[in-house]
Design a protein around this motif. Structure first.
Motif, PDB file in Angstrom:
ATOM      1  N   VAL A 175       8.103 -59.645 -40.062  1.00  0.00           N
ATOM      2  CA  VAL A 175       7.981 -58.292 -39.519  1.00  0.00           C
ATOM      3  C   VAL A 175       7.220 -57.107 -39.772  1.00  0.00           C
ATOM      4  N   ALA A 176       7.361 -56.229 -39.811  1.00  0.00           N
ATOM      5  CA  ALA A 176       6.349 -54.875 -40.290  1.00  0.00           C
ATOM      6  C   ALA A 176       5.139 -55.278 -41.097  1.00  0.00           C
ATOM      7  N   ALA A 177       5.234 -55.410 -42.428  1.00  0.00           N
ATOM      8  CA  ALA A 177       3.827 -55.533 -42.664  1.00  0.00           C
ATOM      9  C   ALA A 177       3.109 -56.936 -42.366  1.00  0.00           C
ATOM     10  N   LEU A 236       4.905 -66.658 -41.024  1.00  0.00           N
ATOM     11  CA  LEU A 236       6.131 -68.466 -40.909  1.00  0.00           C
ATOM     12  C   LEU A 236       6.654 -66.920 -41.287  1.00  0.00           C
ATOM     13  N   GLU A 237       8.373 -67.373 -40.697  1.00  0.00           N
ATOM     14  CA  GLU A 237       9.334 -66.443 -41.108  1.00  0.00           C
ATOM     15  C   GLU A 237      10.801 -67.653 -41.130  1.00  0.00           C
ATOM     16  N   ARG A 238      10.852 -67.395 -41.839  1.00  0.00           N
ATOM     17  CA  ARG A 238      12.579 -68.060 -42.460  1.00  0.00           C
ATOM     18  C   ARG A 238      13.734 -68.069 -41.211  1.00  0.00           C
ATOM     19  N   GLY A 239      13.443 -66.310 -41.354  1.00  0.00           N
ATOM     20  CA  GLY A 239      14.842 -65.977 -40.555  1.00  0.00           C
ATOM     21  C   GLY A 239      14.393 -66.185 -38.438  1.00  0.00           C
ATOM     22  N   PRO A 240      15.423 -65.757 -37.679  1.00  0.00           N
ATOM     23  CA  PRO A 240      14.803 -66.514 -36.168  1.00  0.00           C
ATOM     24  C   PRO A 240      14.107 -65.712 -35.573  1.00  0.00           C
ATOM     25  N   ALA A 259      12.518 -54.541 -35.241  1.00  0.00           N
ATOM     26  CA  ALA A 259      12.690 -53.131 -35.225  1.00  0.00           C
ATOM     27  C   ALA A 259      14.117 -53.044 -36.662  1.00  0.00           C
ATOM     28  N   ASN A 260      13.965 -53.311 -37.704  1.00  0.00           N
ATOM     29  CA  ASN A 260      14.526 -52.947 -38.635  1.00  0.00           C
ATOM     30  C   ASN A 260      15.101 -51.692 -38.518  1.00  0.00           C
ATOM     31  N   CYS A 261      14.616 -50.772 -38.673  1.00  0.00           N
ATOM     32  CA  CYS A 261      15.370 -49.176 -38.925  1.00  0.00           C
ATOM     33  C   CYS A 261      15.904 -49.202 -36.993  1.00  0.00           C
ATOM     34  N   GLY A 262      16.068 -49.658 -36.295  1.00  0.00           N
ATOM     35  CA  GLY A 262      16.990 -49.672 -35.175  1.00  0.00           C
ATOM     36  C   GLY A 262      18.958 -50.254 -35.095  1.00  0.00           C
ATOM     37  N   THR A 277      11.434 -70.559 -40.246  1.00  0.00           N
ATOM     38  CA  THR A 277      10.039 -72.062 -41.730  1.00  0.00           C
ATOM     39  C   THR A 277      10.092 -70.821 -43.200  1.00  0.00           C
ATOM     40  N   GLU A 278      10.578 -71.943 -43.902  1.00  0.00           N
ATOM     41  CA  GLU A 278      10.382 -71.070 -44.807  1.00  0.00           C
ATOM     42  C   GLU A 278       9.588 -71.540 -46.243  1.00  0.00           C
ATOM     43  N   ALA A 279       9.032 -70.269 -46.772  1.00  0.00           N
ATOM     44  CA  ALA A 279       7.444 -70.698 -47.637  1.00  0.00           C
ATOM     45  C   ALA A 279       8.333 -71.407 -48.858  1.00  0.00           C
ATOM     46  N   VAL A 280       8.513 -71.735 -49.774  1.00  0.00           N
ATOM     47  CA  VAL A 280       9.455 -72.051 -50.334  1.00  0.00           C
ATOM     48  C   VAL A 280       7.630 -72.590 -52.009  1.00  0.00           C
ATOM     49  N   LEU A 321       0.638 -62.435 -48.117  1.00  0.00           N
ATOM     50  CA  LEU A 321       2.691 -62.550 -48.897  1.00  0.00           C
ATOM     51  C   LEU A 321       2.604 -60.656 -48.243  1.00  0.00           C
ATOM     52  N   ALA A 322       4.322 -61.339 -46.980  1.00  0.00           N
ATOM     53  CA  ALA A 322       5.186 -59.842 -46.636  1.00  0.00           C
ATOM     54  C   ALA A 322       6.610 -60.605 -46.524  1.00  0.00           C
ATOM     55  N   PRO A 323       6.718 -60.470 -47.424  1.00  0.00           N
ATOM     56  CA  PRO A 323       8.639 -61.649 -47.458  1.00  0.00           C
ATOM     57  C   PRO A 323       9.414 -60.175 -47.621  1.00  0.00           C
ATOM     58  N   LEU A 369       9.782 -48.837 -47.480  1.00  0.00           N
ATOM     59  CA  LEU A 369       9.323 -47.989 -46.009  1.00  0.00           C
ATOM     60  C   LEU A 369       9.052 -48.616 -44.675  1.00  0.00           C
ATOM     61  N   GLY A 370       8.742 -48.330 -43.628  1.00  0.00           N
ATOM     62  CA  GLY A 370       8.585 -48.937 -42.478  1.00  0.00           C
ATOM     63  C   GLY A 370       6.824 -48.947 -42.416  1.00  0.00           C
ATOM     64  N   GLY A 371       6.840 -46.920 -42.585  1.00  0.00           N
ATOM     65  CA  GLY A 371       5.600 -46.843 -42.007  1.00  0.00           C
ATOM     66  C   GLY A 371       4.091 -47.230 -43.541  1.00  0.00           C
TER      67      GLY A 371
END
Ligand code: FAD
Length: 832
Positions: A24-26, A46-50, A55-58, A93-96, A131-133, A319-321
């Motif tokens: 997502v952001a980072a 690698l992203e756990r979600g779909p 935009a989480n902030c939205g 896909t989750e990094a375990v 790592l940007a979890p 925060l997003g920035g």
């Protein structure tokens, strides 16, 4: 892998295998920048979600319908990232785990794992790992927390769940009044839900200082959000079809849906298991280039601890920035280590919109400076966001924290309906540039009437700070009890919201009436917004008086009234009897535009215009002063006008008043023949049953349309104490002893009879709960909702050593004059 260093321009090792955990952001920012730097790199996300790069902030705004198109929240998709950036994106896909020695990440294909597929796990090798979890919403292990109606918001799936649940929920409880909680409360009101907001801290927006957060609390209440401060969540339990949330105070809130937004926990689990160095609260420790303790592993975003620019201390700022900029630093350092610039740390710039208001901050708050024991000075001003004469002018309060040593800006906060973002961004830039109050005073900012003022509020706060440093302005943040009070507001204002014991001399008359002020006494000058009182303090000081000014004014300091009045109560203050009709044709309404006028301007215009109204004629007023909502109500009541309605929209207050068609239908409240529906209850006793009886009567009288004042004096004040000890400086030992001995708040009051050391009280509470009778917190909450005024006797507070900050929010302070004025117009007057 091509481990040989190649030099392509200034890019080295272009064909690295870069694996990024979290898309997502980072993560997405690191991936995109990496591709710009190297076409040859093998980049895998690698992203756990779909979803990736959404935009989480939205998310809150889609739930409330302000963002109508869900697809707009997906800034990129796996397919678009593959197409545009040639990045391999593995969703679901989750990094375990991470094997640092072999430089591989073990990943699990969640879809395959769900099917029980044995080959769901595999290894993905890396040269550089990012790592940007992120961080996950806190879910404390409270009784009942697993109820499916208790939801948190982090991603699009959470958003869909909340939106679907809200569709069939009438009542929503939002827990946590931070940035996301406030956005959720607003959006839930937007879609017509009955919203309760509970916050453990004593104020909304806990990172901000209380006087900047207070208008936000006022606007929430004004917009119909039932707000409970200083009350943490304790448990949940199903009850019939509903869910009952219990707060620490014992208050119970029945709801259909809970949105839990009490903060986030950095996802440091993978890093911890891989033996990387961690910081506070499980954050991942990184250096300036976002490298972890393993030089081939980087980390960024909500999961890391980077530094606070001001103190150099480690700090997690979810925060997003920062997340986006850190992603870029990471990619730069991977591919251009020689040219990369380090992440410089943050100043904590944040902003939130809450209905018509915005509140923002950058740098350190006053409470943080106090807690850290750092020297600081505070300056606070209220001014318009652009030229006051240009349509749409609305006030903005800006508070500046600065260093008394060198004048450097340490932080700022602002609240207002418009222009907050611009001022906070200017101050954030000033913080990063190490500017001083002298720089702010002389900042050359863009100006034309629709955008700003020739002297911007940022300049003004710089001037105020210079005046303080130079000894021209002695601002005080609270009313010093040893000083006599000089109220320099116009008499109309001073009458509507009197300061107990104040000498009232309107500023224009001050120079001619100095003889009325005792030279031997120290004085504090007060006005609505702190500007005229500064002028008055200067007049007094130059005439040889010891004078200071109340910084920010009575509005900001809440000494007389909250800055935004509850305006949702549609019932007119003095309803016209239906049998009374206008004697002849009614003149058409008069329109009055008071926008851009600072307090007390709007009120004075209304007074003049209302005098010319014919019987039955209406006056429609628009004002940008948020305090006008309360002022106009008080004006109507004390002058015998009907208040037909007050609305707030886009930072403006619109009020409609009418002169009664029948001259005898209404008389000013102060008149001896006023319609006596209201009640005044003196709550002298501090016992549970007596306080309860008082609240029952007060609620009943208010429900019948009367104005009700509860005047809490002596032991009765215990009912309004906060339930937890509040640190108060400068208390005498005797005052402290009183504090220890007296009951704290409603939950601690004894029964007047059969108390048996508290056992009777508990029995009574049980008895009432089992018979479904209202409890004390419920009655108090109801009283506030129906607009019962709660006035605390300041003399009794002094006698008992109780300070204002030890009492719950929303109470007013007054003296015997306040009581007598209320009693004069009340049909019922009780002493309990
Ligand atoms: P995230 O954006 O959370 O991304 C981390 C991703 O990593 C997640 O998608 C997660 O599924 C994935 N992941 C975690 N572990 C693994 C694993 N082991 N394997 C694979 N994938 C994994 N900030 C602002 O500045 N302004 C705002 O107005 C604002 N509003 C917000 C509103 C909401 C509702 C939310 C939730 C956040 C808001 N934020 C706001 C915060 C901002 O969104 C975050 O600071 C930012 O998204 C953090 O970026 P990140 O990359 O660190 O983490």
């Amino acid at each position: 892998m091509n481990s040989e260093k190649q030099n392509l321009g200034n890019v080295i090792n272009p064909a690295l295998r870069v694996v990024i955990i979290g898309g997502v952001a980072a993560g997405a920012s690191a991936a995109a920048r990496a591709r710009r730097l190297s076409e040859a790199a093998q980049i895998t996300v690698l992203e756990r979600g779909p979803d990736v790069s959404f935009a989480n902030c939205g998310l809150p705004y889609y739930i409330g319908g302000e963002i109508a198109d869900r697809s707009r929240l997906a800034v990129q998709t796996p397919a678009s990232l593959a197409r545009l950036l040639n990045i391999e994106v593995l969703t679901r896909t989750e990094a375990v785990s991470i094997d640092r020695a072999r430089k591989v990440v073990v990943v699990r294909d969640l879809a395959a794992a769900g099917r029980g597929d044995a080959s769901a796990e595999r290894e993905v090798p890396y040269d550089k790992l990012v790592l940007a979890p992120g961080a996950s919403p806190l879910r404390p292990p409270l009784p009942g927390i697993d109820d499916p109606r208790i939801l948190t918001l982090r991603n699009l799936q959470d958003m869909d769940r909340i939106k679907a649940a809200a569709a069939s929920a009438a009542r929503v409880l939002v827990i946590g009044a931070g940035f996301i909680g406030l956005e959720m409360a607003e959006q839930m009101r937007r879609i017509g839900k009955t919203v309760t907001l509970a916050e453990a801290a004593e104020q909304v927006l806990p990172p901000l200082d209380p006087e900047i957060a207070a208008p936000v609390a006022d606007v929430l209440r004004a917009e119909g959000v039932d707000l409970f401060l200083g009350d943490a969540i304790a448990a949940f339990a199903p009850e019939g079809d509903a869910l009952v949330a219990s707060l620490k105070s014992g208050r119970k809130i029945t709801t259909d849906l809970v949105v839990l937004s009490i903060g986030v926990r950095p996802e440091g689990g993978l890093a911890a298991a891989a033996g990387l160095e961690l910081g506070a609260r499980g954050t991942i420790k990184v250096d300036g280039f976002m490298r972890t303790s393993d030089p081939d592993i980087y980390a960024g975003g909500d999961a890391v601890e980077s530094v606070d620019r001001f103190s150099g201390a480690p700090m997690n700022l979810p925060l997003g920035g920062p997340a986006n900029r850190q992603g870029r630093v990471i990619a730069d350092h991977i591919f251009r280590p020689g040219a990369a610039r380090p992440y410089p740390g943050h100043v904590g710039t944040a902003i939130v919109r809450v209905f018509d208001l915005a509140a923002g901050m950058a740098g350190w708050s006053e409470k943080r400076l106090v807690a850290a024991g750092r020297p600081y000075r505070a300056s606070i001003v209220t001014d318009f966001q652009h030229a006051s004469y240009f349509p749409g002018a609305v006030p903005l309060t800006l508070k500046l924290l600065w260093s008394p040593d060198d004048g450097r800006v340490l932080g700022a906060q602002a609240v207002g309906a418009d222009g907050v973002d611009k001022r906070i961004d200017v101050i954030a830039t000033a913080l990063i540039g190490g500017l001083t109050i002298d720089d702010l005073a002389q900042l050359e900012l863009s100006y034309a009437p629709p955008f700003g003022s020739a002297r911007d509020v940022v300049n003004t706060v710089g001037f105020a700070a210079q005046n303080t440093r130079d000894g021209l302005l002695n601002p005080v943040a609270t009313m010093p009890p040893e000083r006599a009070v000089l109220d320099v507001r116009p008499p109309e204002m001073a009458k509507l919201s009197p300061v107990p014991g104040a000498v009232v001399i309107p500023f224009p008359e001050l120079r001619g009436r100095l003889g009325e002020l005792d030279r031997a006494k120290p004085w504090v000058a007060v006005c609505a917004l702190g500007k005229t009182s500064y002028f008055a303090a200067r007049v007094l000081a130059q005439a040889g008086y010891d004078a200071v000014s109340l910084a920010g004014g009575l509005r900001v300091r809440g000494e007389v009234a909250p800055s935004v009045a509850p305006v949702k109560a549609p019932a007119p203050a003095n309803p016209l009897p239906t049998s009374v009709s206008a004697p002849g044709p009614v003149a058409s309404p008069v329109e009055l535009d008071c926008c851009g006028m600072a307090c007390p301007g709007p009120l004075l215009r209304v007074k003049a215009a209302s005098e010319a109204l014919a019987p039955g004629q209406e006056l429609a007023v628009t004002a940008s002063d948020p305090g006008f909502a309360r002022d106009v109500d008080a004006f109507a009541r004390s002058n015998g006008f009907e208040l037909l309605g007050v609305e707030r929209a886009k930072g403006l207050v619109k009020a409609r008043l009418r002169r009664p068609a029948n001259a005898f239908a209404l008389v000013p409240e102060a008149g001896a023949t006023a319609r006596r529906k209201g009640a005044t209850v003196v709550v002298f006793s501090g016992e549970m049953d007596k306080v309860m009886a008082s609240l029952v009567i007060a609620n009943g009288a208010a429900a019948m349309g009367g104005a009700v004042t509860m005047f809490f004096t002596f032991w009765g004040i215990n009912a309004l104490r906060r339930e937890h000890a509040v640190p108060v400086a400068d208390k005498t030992l005797l005052d402290r002893m009183f504090g220890w001995m007296l009951p704290r708040g409603l939950g601690a009051l004894p029964l007047s009879q059969m108390n048996f050391g508290g056992a009777g009280r508990r029995m009574m509470k049980y008895q009432m709960a089992s018979k479904n009778l209202p409890n004390l917190p419920g009655l108090l909450g109801a009283a506030r909702l129906v607009g019962v005024r709660m006035v605390v006797c300041t003399m009794s507070m002094d006698a008992m050593g109780i300070r204002a900050e030890e009492l719950i929010d929303g109470v007013e302070f007054g003296g015997v004059a306040d009581y007598l004025a209320s009693a004069e117009t009340s049909g019922t007057n009780l002493f309990v």
